[in-house]
Motif scaffolding. Structure first.
Motif, short mmCIF file in Angstrom:
data_model
loop_
_atom_site.label_atom_id
_atom_site.label_comp_id
_atom_site.label_asym_id
_atom_site.label_seq_id
_atom_site.Cartn_x
_atom_site.Cartn_y
_atom_site.Cartn_z
N GLN A 77 5.62 31.24 28.31
CA GLN A 77 5.86 32.64 28.65
C GLN A 77 7.37 32.92 28.69
O GLN A 77 7.84 33.93 28.16
N GLY A 78 8.10 31.99 29.29
CA GLY A 78 9.56 32.13 29.32
C GLY A 78 10.14 32.08 27.92
O GLY A 78 11.05 32.84 27.57
N LYS A 79 9.59 31.17 27.10
CA LYS A 79 10.03 31.05 25.71
C LYS A 79 9.80 32.37 24.96
O LYS A 79 10.67 32.84 24.21
N ALA A 80 8.64 32.98 25.18
CA ALA A 80 8.32 34.25 24.52
C ALA A 80 9.31 35.34 24.95
O ALA A 80 9.76 36.15 24.13
N ILE A 81 9.65 35.36 26.22
CA ILE A 81 10.62 36.35 26.70
C ILE A 81 11.97 36.11 26.04
O ILE A 81 12.63 37.04 25.57
N GLY A 82 12.38 34.84 25.97
CA GLY A 82 13.65 34.50 25.32
C GLY A 82 13.68 34.96 23.87
O GLY A 82 14.66 35.55 23.42
N ASN A 83 12.57 34.71 23.16
CA ASN A 83 12.51 35.14 21.75
C ASN A 83 12.55 36.66 21.63
O ASN A 83 13.24 37.20 20.75
N ALA A 84 11.82 37.34 22.51
CA ALA A 84 11.81 38.81 22.45
C ALA A 84 13.19 39.36 22.76
O ALA A 84 13.64 40.32 22.13
N MET B 102 18.38 44.52 29.81
CA MET B 102 17.17 43.75 29.45
C MET B 102 15.96 44.23 30.25
O MET B 102 14.85 44.32 29.72
N CYS B 103 16.18 44.50 31.52
CA CYS B 103 15.07 44.95 32.37
C CYS B 103 14.54 46.28 31.88
O CYS B 103 13.32 46.47 31.76
N GLU B 104 15.45 47.21 31.56
CA GLU B 104 15.02 48.53 31.12
C GLU B 104 14.28 48.46 29.79
O GLU B 104 13.34 49.21 29.55
N LYS B 105 14.73 47.52 28.92
CA LYS B 105 14.15 47.48 27.58
C LYS B 105 12.95 46.57 27.44
O LYS B 105 12.12 46.76 26.56
N LEU B 106 12.89 45.52 28.26
CA LEU B 106 11.81 44.54 28.04
C LEU B 106 11.16 44.02 29.32
O LEU B 106 9.93 43.98 29.41
N LEU B 107 11.98 43.61 30.27
CA LEU B 107 11.40 42.81 31.35
C LEU B 107 10.53 43.60 32.32
O LEU B 107 9.58 43.06 32.87
N VAL C 298 15.16 30.63 29.62
CA VAL C 298 14.38 31.65 30.33
C VAL C 298 13.13 31.00 30.92
O VAL C 298 12.40 30.30 30.22
N ARG C 299 12.92 31.20 32.19
CA ARG C 299 11.74 30.64 32.87
C ARG C 299 11.08 31.77 33.64
O ARG C 299 11.75 32.55 34.31
N GLN C 300 9.76 31.85 33.55
CA GLN C 300 9.08 32.87 34.34
C GLN C 300 8.23 32.24 35.42
O GLN C 300 7.48 31.30 35.18
N GLY C 301 8.35 32.78 36.61
CA GLY C 301 7.54 32.32 37.72
C GLY C 301 6.83 33.48 38.38
O GLY C 301 6.86 34.60 37.87
N LYS C 302 6.19 33.20 39.50
CA LYS C 302 5.46 34.24 40.23
C LYS C 302 6.17 34.52 41.54
O LYS C 302 6.81 33.66 42.13
N PHE C 303 6.02 35.73 41.99
CA PHE C 303 6.64 36.15 43.24
C PHE C 303 5.54 36.86 44.04
O PHE C 303 4.99 37.86 43.59
N LYS D 165 6.65 39.36 39.34
CA LYS D 165 7.16 38.34 38.43
C LYS D 165 8.56 37.94 38.86
O LYS D 165 9.30 38.73 39.43
N PHE D 166 8.90 36.71 38.56
CA PHE D 166 10.21 36.18 38.90
C PHE D 166 10.74 35.51 37.63
O PHE D 166 10.12 34.59 37.12
N ILE D 167 11.83 36.04 37.10
CA ILE D 167 12.35 35.53 35.84
C ILE D 167 13.76 34.99 36.05
O ILE D 167 14.60 35.67 36.64
N GLU D 168 13.99 33.77 35.59
CA GLU D 168 15.32 33.17 35.67
C GLU D 168 15.86 32.99 34.27
O GLU D 168 15.10 32.60 33.37
N LEU D 169 17.13 33.26 34.06
CA LEU D 169 17.72 33.00 32.75
C LEU D 169 19.20 32.68 32.87
O LEU D 169 19.85 33.05 33.86
N ASP D 170 19.70 31.99 31.87
CA ASP D 170 21.12 31.64 31.79
C ASP D 170 21.80 32.57 30.80
O ASP D 170 21.24 32.86 29.74
N LEU D 171 23.00 33.01 31.15
CA LEU D 171 23.76 33.91 30.28
C LEU D 171 25.10 33.28 29.94
O LEU D 171 25.75 32.71 30.81
#
Lengths: 81, 81
Positions: free
Chosen positions: A18-25, B62-67, A37-42, B41-47
């Motif tokens: 799921q994180g990979k898909a977000i990264g690609n998008a 990114m949040c406005e467009k995708l997340l 990119v890693r996705q978890g739950k909150f 959802k909880f998303i972590e990423l490196d920039l």
């Protein structure tokens, strides 16, 4: 009443499609230089408890039994008033 | 490199069937006095960015467009070193 916030994240080394898909998008949308990119739950919940230590112990039990799959996931608990 | 953490949560008043299911499962397991369970959802990423303000602006975009679906979801961004 106390509020608990629980973060459930995949352990390092566990594949995160799921994180990979977000990264690609993101890169398809033109956001470059984004990595790991890693996705978890909150999860947020209210508890009818007044003692923060007791609340934390209860939420820990919930995590072990239901909220997290401890084979592949880590969890973190924050208790707030 | 900066790390961004994004919380995406349903707005108040938006039905959360997943949270409801967790609440029901918790009470079926004997956890009583749990209320208002909400799952987000909880998303972590490196920039590859060194300026925290620029990083935050990029992640907001990114949040406005995708997340996040800003019709029904709120998002919160934390940038860490």
């Amino acid at each position: 009443m106390l509020k608990a916030k629980v973060h459930v994240t995949l352990k390092n080394g566990v594949l995160d499609p799921q994180g990979k898909a977000i990264g690609n998008a993101l890169s398809a949308l033109g956001f470059n230089g984004v990595d790991n990119v890693r996705q978890g739950k909150f999860i947020e919940l209210d508890l009818d408890e007044t003692d923060p230590a007791a609340a934390e112990a209860r939420v820990k039990d919930m995590c072990e039994k239901l909220l997290a799959n401890t084979v592949i996931e880590n969890y973190r608990i924050d208790i707030a008033g």
